[in-house]
Design a protein around this motif. Structure first.
Motif, short mmCIF file in Angstrom:
data_model
loop_
_atom_site.label_atom_id
_atom_site.label_comp_id
_atom_site.label_asym_id
_atom_site.label_seq_id
_atom_site.Cartn_x
_atom_site.Cartn_y
_atom_site.Cartn_z
N ARG A 15 27.93 -17.44 -30.14
CA ARG A 15 27.25 -17.36 -28.85
C ARG A 15 25.83 -16.81 -29.02
O ARG A 15 24.89 -17.31 -28.39
N ALA A 16 25.67 -15.79 -29.86
CA ALA A 16 24.34 -15.22 -30.08
C ALA A 16 23.41 -16.24 -30.72
O ALA A 16 22.23 -16.33 -30.34
N VAL A 17 23.92 -17.02 -31.65
CA VAL A 17 23.10 -18.05 -32.30
C VAL A 17 22.71 -19.12 -31.28
O VAL A 17 21.54 -19.53 -31.20
N ALA A 18 23.68 -19.57 -30.48
CA ALA A 18 23.40 -20.59 -29.46
C ALA A 18 22.44 -20.06 -28.40
O ALA A 18 21.53 -20.77 -27.97
N ASP A 19 22.62 -18.79 -28.01
CA ASP A 19 21.72 -18.19 -27.02
C ASP A 19 20.29 -18.14 -27.52
O ASP A 19 19.35 -18.37 -26.77
N GLN A 20 20.10 -17.85 -28.79
CA GLN A 20 18.75 -17.80 -29.35
C GLN A 20 18.09 -19.17 -29.29
O GLN A 20 16.92 -19.29 -28.93
N GLN A 21 18.84 -20.21 -29.63
CA GLN A 21 18.29 -21.57 -29.58
C GLN A 21 17.98 -21.96 -28.13
O GLN A 21 16.94 -22.56 -27.86
N ARG A 22 18.87 -21.63 -27.22
CA ARG A 22 18.66 -21.96 -25.81
C ARG A 22 17.47 -21.20 -25.24
O ARG A 22 16.68 -21.75 -24.48
N LEU A 23 17.32 -19.95 -25.64
CA LEU A 23 16.21 -19.14 -25.13
C LEU A 23 14.87 -19.69 -25.61
O LEU A 23 13.90 -19.70 -24.85
N GLU A 24 14.82 -20.18 -26.83
CA GLU A 24 13.59 -20.79 -27.32
C GLU A 24 13.23 -22.02 -26.48
O GLU A 24 12.05 -22.22 -26.14
N MET A 25 14.22 -22.83 -26.13
CA MET A 25 13.98 -24.00 -25.29
C MET A 25 13.54 -23.58 -23.89
O MET A 25 12.61 -24.15 -23.33
N ILE A 26 14.17 -22.57 -23.33
CA ILE A 26 13.80 -22.08 -22.00
C ILE A 26 12.36 -21.56 -22.02
O ILE A 26 11.58 -21.86 -21.11
#
Length: 100
Positions: free
Chosen positions: A44-55
Motif C-alpha cells: 500500500r505504501a509503494v502504491a500510495d507513493q506512485q499515486r501521490l506522484e500522479m496526483i
C-alpha cells in the motif's frame, strides 16, 4: 513512534526512550523499533507513493485548482483507477487543496 525515536535516539538511545514511553502508557519495545526500521515498505505504501506522484503532477498541470472531486474525475479520465477516498487521503496528507 519510530520517527520520534529517530529524532531523539542520538541524544538518549533507543532503549531508554522505549522505557520512558512504556511508563507513559505507550507500548513499544526496542525490538519493535528495529523491526520497523528494517521492514520493507508495504504494498500500500509503494502504491500510495506512485499515486501521490500522479496526483501532484495532475495538480500542477491544472494550476493547483482541482479539489478531490475534480482530481478523482481527471485521474479516471486519464485511465488511473483510484478510489475517491484514496485521492482524498493522499491529497490531505500532502497538503494539496483545490481553490474555493
Amino acid at each position: 513512534m519510530v520517527d520520534y525515536i529517530d529524532q531523539h535516539r542520538e541524544r538518549f538511545g533507543v532503549e531508554p526512550i522505549c522505557r520512558i514511553l512504556r511508563r507513559a502508557g505507550i507500548q513499544i519495545a526496542p525490538s519493535s523499533y528495529y523491526a520497523a526500521k528494517t521492514r520493507p515498505p508495504s504494498p500500500r505504501a509503494v502504491a500510495d507513493q506512485q499515486r501521490l506522484e500522479m496526483i501532484r503532477r495532475v495538480h500542477v498541470d491544472n494550476y493547483g485548482v482541482y479539489g478531490v472531486r475534480k482530481m478523482h474525475a481527471e485521474l479516471n479520465r486519464r485511465g488511473h483507477r483510484i478510489a475517491r477516498c484514496t485521492v482524498h487521503r493522499l491529497m490531505r496528507g500532502d497538503g494539496l487543496r483545490g481553490v474555493s
